[in-house]
Design a protein around this motif. Structure first.
Motif, short mmCIF file in Angstrom:
data_model
loop_
_atom_site.label_atom_id
_atom_site.label_comp_id
_atom_site.label_asym_id
_atom_site.label_seq_id
_atom_site.Cartn_x
_atom_site.Cartn_y
_atom_site.Cartn_z
N ASP A 20 0.84 -1.19 0.00
CA ASP A 20 0.00 0.00 0.00
C ASP A 20 0.89 1.26 0.00
O ASP A 20 2.06 1.20 0.34
CB ASP A 20 -0.95 -0.02 1.20
CG ASP A 20 -0.20 -0.03 2.52
OD1 ASP A 20 -0.41 0.91 3.30
OD2 ASP A 20 0.58 -0.97 2.75
N PRO A 21 0.35 2.40 -0.39
CA PRO A 21 1.15 3.62 -0.52
C PRO A 21 1.88 4.03 0.76
O PRO A 21 3.01 4.51 0.71
CB PRO A 21 0.15 4.68 -0.93
CG PRO A 21 -0.97 3.93 -1.55
CD PRO A 21 -1.02 2.60 -0.86
N ASP A 22 1.25 3.85 1.92
CA ASP A 22 1.90 4.24 3.17
C ASP A 22 3.12 3.37 3.45
O ASP A 22 4.18 3.87 3.84
CB ASP A 22 0.92 4.14 4.34
CG ASP A 22 -0.17 5.20 4.27
OD1 ASP A 22 0.09 6.27 3.68
OD2 ASP A 22 -1.27 4.95 4.79
N ALA A 23 2.98 2.07 3.24
CA ALA A 23 4.11 1.17 3.45
C ALA A 23 5.22 1.47 2.46
O ALA A 23 6.41 1.48 2.81
CB ALA A 23 3.66 -0.28 3.33
N ARG A 24 4.85 1.74 1.23
CA ARG A 24 5.84 2.06 0.20
C ARG A 24 6.58 3.35 0.53
O ARG A 24 7.80 3.45 0.40
CB ARG A 24 5.13 2.18 -1.16
CG ARG A 24 6.05 2.48 -2.30
CD ARG A 24 6.85 1.27 -2.66
NE ARG A 24 7.64 1.58 -3.84
CZ ARG A 24 8.83 1.10 -4.08
NH1 ARG A 24 9.34 0.22 -3.26
NH2 ARG A 24 9.48 1.43 -5.14
N ARG A 25 5.85 4.35 1.01
CA ARG A 25 6.44 5.63 1.38
C ARG A 25 7.43 5.43 2.54
O ARG A 25 8.51 6.01 2.55
CB ARG A 25 5.34 6.61 1.78
CG ARG A 25 5.78 8.03 1.88
CD ARG A 25 4.61 8.98 2.12
NE ARG A 25 3.62 8.90 1.05
CZ ARG A 25 2.35 8.55 1.22
NH1 ARG A 25 1.90 8.25 2.42
NH2 ARG A 25 1.50 8.51 0.22
N ARG A 26 7.04 4.61 3.51
CA ARG A 26 7.90 4.34 4.66
C ARG A 26 9.18 3.62 4.21
O ARG A 26 10.28 3.95 4.66
CB ARG A 26 7.15 3.50 5.69
CG ARG A 26 7.92 3.30 6.98
CD ARG A 26 7.12 2.54 8.03
NE ARG A 26 6.82 1.18 7.60
CZ ARG A 26 5.62 0.72 7.29
NH1 ARG A 26 4.57 1.50 7.37
NH2 ARG A 26 5.44 -0.53 6.91
N GLN A 27 9.05 2.65 3.31
CA GLN A 27 10.21 1.93 2.80
C GLN A 27 11.15 2.87 2.06
O GLN A 27 12.37 2.80 2.22
CB GLN A 27 9.78 0.81 1.86
CG GLN A 27 9.12 -0.36 2.54
CD GLN A 27 8.58 -1.37 1.54
OE1 GLN A 27 8.44 -1.08 0.35
NE2 GLN A 27 8.26 -2.56 2.04
#
Length: 81
Positions: A20-27
């Motif tokens: 999801d976008p939040d997980a991708r942003r965090r990574q």
């Protein structure tokens, strides 16, 4: 014959699920922070010692600023005799 396309079956395991976008942003943020840290300490054998030295230097500068602002004389004293 119909196994060449994933929608026709058999290739459901090969599909990569994107996070999801939040997980991708965090990574991406973690990766950027790691890269920045690596470039900061490139060629430094002991990065912890560098950090301690930097903090000590900042403390000394802060102490000098507070000492001179209070009219303490700047750290030099005249002695006669």
């Amino acid at each position: 014959m119909g196994m060449c396309l994933p929608c026709l079956g058999g290739a459901a395991d090969d599909v990569v699920v994107t996070p999801d976008p939040d997980a991708r942003r965090r990574q991406l943020a973690e990766a950027a922070e790691k890269r920045q840290k690596e470039t900061t300490y490139r060629g430094v054998k002991n990065p912890e010692a560098v950090e301690r030295k930097k903090k000590k230097q900042e403390e000394m500068e802060k102490q000098e600023m507070t000492g001179s602002a209070s009219g303490g004389g700047g750290g030099l004293r005249w002695q006669v005799g």
